[in-house]
Design an enzyme around this catalytic site. Structure first.
Site, PDB file in Angstrom:
ATOM      1  N   ASP A  97      41.140  13.921 109.255  1.00 11.01           N
ATOM      2  CA  ASP A  97      41.467  14.188 107.854  1.00 11.01           C
ATOM      3  C   ASP A  97      42.207  15.511 107.849  1.00 11.01           C
ATOM      4  OD1 ASP A  97      41.476  15.048 105.211  1.00 11.01           O
ATOM      5  OD2 ASP A  97      39.374  14.559 104.835  1.00 11.01           O
ATOM      6  N   TYR A 133      28.502  22.101 106.632  1.00  4.88           N
ATOM      7  CA  TYR A 133      29.152  20.896 106.133  1.00  4.88           C
ATOM      8  C   TYR A 133      30.660  21.111 106.024  1.00  4.88           C
ATOM      9  CZ  TYR A 133      30.630  17.012 103.282  1.00  4.88           C
ATOM     10  OH  TYR A 133      31.283  15.906 102.825  1.00  4.88           O
ATOM     11  N   LYS A 179      32.777  14.546 106.038  1.00  4.78           N
ATOM     12  CA  LYS A 179      32.074  13.537 106.827  1.00  4.78           C
ATOM     13  C   LYS A 179      32.903  13.169 108.052  1.00  4.78           C
ATOM     14  CE  LYS A 179      27.950  12.252 106.355  1.00  4.78           C
ATOM     15  NZ  LYS A 179      26.918  13.302 106.383  1.00  4.78           N
TER      16      LYS A 179
HETATM   17  P1  13P Z   1      35.746  13.313 103.679  1.00  7.10           P
HETATM   18  O1  13P Z   1      34.997  13.581 104.947  1.00  7.10           O
HETATM   19  O2  13P Z   1      36.286  11.915 103.649  1.00  7.10           O
HETATM   20  O3  13P Z   1      36.811  14.352 103.464  1.00  7.10           O
HETATM   21  O4  13P Z   1      34.729  13.378 102.483  1.00  7.10           O
HETATM   22  C1  13P Z   1      34.282  14.621 102.098  1.00  7.10           C
HETATM   23  C2  13P Z   1      33.515  14.651 100.822  1.00  7.10           C
HETATM   24  O5  13P Z   1      32.823  15.616 100.609  1.00  7.10           O
HETATM   25  C3  13P Z   1      33.609  13.547  99.868  1.00  7.10           C
HETATM   26  O6  13P Z   1      32.879  13.817  98.683  1.00  7.10           O
HETATM   27 MG    MG Z   2      38.644  14.745 102.944  1.00 11.30          MG
HETATM   28 MG    MG Z   3      37.438  11.023 105.084  1.00 13.77          MG
HETATM   29 MG    MG Z   4      35.829  13.381 106.805  1.00 18.80          MG
END
Ligand code: 13P
Ligand code: MG
Ligand code: MG
Ligand code: MG
Ligand code: 13P
Length: 366
Positions: free
Chosen positions: A11, A228, A231
């Site tokens: 990402d 964090y 994800k």
């Molecule tokens: P991503 O890992 O897809 O960027 O998602 C992050 C997030 O916090 C979605 O609410």
């Molecule tokens: Mg993202």
């Molecule tokens: Mg993502």
């Molecule tokens: Mg992600």
């Protein structure tokens, strides 16, 4: 001349928020892969996205963990980050957790699933790509594909599969791995892989001859960063047919929208929704988690495809189930089991709250 199949993803900026990849990023990545094919580094490449994750699907003859291929992927993500910054996309460079490339992209943020094999007379490969979830989300479908005869009748009908499959499982907390053989050790293995936050299936091999069948990304961003940072949004490569589970057996587990961690702020449980490429744009509460399946016939390393395997009305009921489960879980608001448990919140809010209230606790042990 063995073939290497590499999927490397990151990402590097969301459009809008965390819901999609901007077309200009895909264009930048496609220009780079075209150059890498011309220069001879890659045989072929297919660039796509699942949600806000940019996916580089590549074939070459340099083996897994090849520093030039990894460097190429890293440089492509850096170039796309520049594009993302110019458009002020959300979280530009989000998954690039290091400033400099040091030979291997594993552990630097991007997700990696690779395998090396001898291309068969016909080589159907499916690449699964997920957004808003973690690599543990592959455990349940992988078990069903390679160990459950009620999912894969090939385990019963095809004598090449009667010896079963071997699963390599990573312990992502203690950084070690173990191999389980199925069917003999199926019950013991389930005790581990049923806890998918810690134990994640990395590779699956056919026992008859050790042939590699599946390879998954297992990086955990919060464990790399210590906080964090979004994800993991994992990928999974599977080979199909001719003594391996058929294409349809490989897709079948996704007719159940099973619960996976991720979704809003990466801090919730939600149903994994199989969807078409076009619908891989998680918007509701930044989700629910999505999975797409890109099918290829590999011919002398060329990627014939992709076919959009979940763009089939036969997956409509799984999508409806996902929406129903999404409604049900959302009603819990900030309560478990919708919100993740405390061990996961340690990477987000809990340390600050513990610090803030540390003097307010009253000893009740008397
Ligand atoms: P991503 O890992 O897809 O960027 O998602 C992050 C997030 O916090 C979605 O609410
Ligand atoms: Mg993202
Ligand atoms: Mg993502
Ligand atoms: Mg992600
Ligand atoms: P076809 O006859 O359509 O090739 O199907 C063969 C098969 O085995 C499907 O699982």
């Amino acid at each position: 001349d063995l073939l290497t199949f590499s999927v490397i993803k990151a990402d590097v900026g969301g459009y809008v928020g965390h819901s999609n990849v901007h077309p200009e990023l895909l264009e930048t990545a496609r220009k780079q892969t075209a150059e890498a094919i011309s220069s001879g580094l890659l045989i072929d490449a297919y660039v796509t996205n699942c949600g806000d994750d940019l996916q580089l699907i590549m074939t070459h003859r340099h083996g897994v963990d090849n520093s030039e291929v990894h460097q190429f992927a890293w440089d492509t993500f850096v170039a796309c980050t520049e594009t993302a910054k110019s458009l002020k996309l959300y979280g530009a460079g989000q998954d690039l957790l290091s400033d400099t490339f040091a030979g291997n992209i594993t552990g630097m943020g991007p997700g990696v699933a690779e395998m090396e094999f001898e291309e068969r007379p016909s080589e159907p490969v499916i690449v699964f790509m997920a957004d808003k979830t973690s690599p543990g989300a592959w455990n349940l479908p992988l078990f069903n594909i390679y160990a459950n005869p009620f999912n894969s009748p090939g385990l019963v009908i095809d004598t090449k599969m009667h010896q079963g499959f071997e699963f390599e499982v990573m312990d992502v907390i203690d950084h070690k791995s173990i191999r389980f053989v199925c069917p003999e050790e199926m019950y013991e293995m389930l005790m581990f892989i049923g806890a998918p936050r810690r134990y994640m299936i990395k590779h699956v091999y056919r026992r008859m001859d050790g042939m590699i069948a599946a390879s998954a990304s297992t990086q955990r961003l919060s464990l790399i960063a210590g906080k964090y940072v979004g994800k993991d949004d994992p990928v999974l490569v599977t080979r199909c047919q001719s003594g391996l589970p058929a294409v349809g057996e490989t897709l079948e587990p996704f007719t159940f929208a099973h619960t996976a961690e991720g979704w809003m702020r990466g801090s919730h449980h939600g149903p994994l929704m199989p969807c078409s490429f076009e619908d891989a744009t998680p918007s509701r509460f930044d989700g629910p988690p999505r999975v797409i399946a890109a099918g290829f016939q590999v011919a002398e390393g060329k990627l014939i495809g992709a076919r959009d395997m979940f763009a089939d009305p036969a997956f409509d009921r799984a999508r409806a189930q996902a929406n129903e489960v999404a409604d049900y879980l959302r009603r819990h608001g900030p309560f478990e089991p919708h919100r993740l448990g405390l061990d996961e919140m340690e990477y987000t809010t809990m340390p600050q709250l513990m610090e803030k209230f540390k003097d307010r606790w009253v000893d009740e042990s008397e």
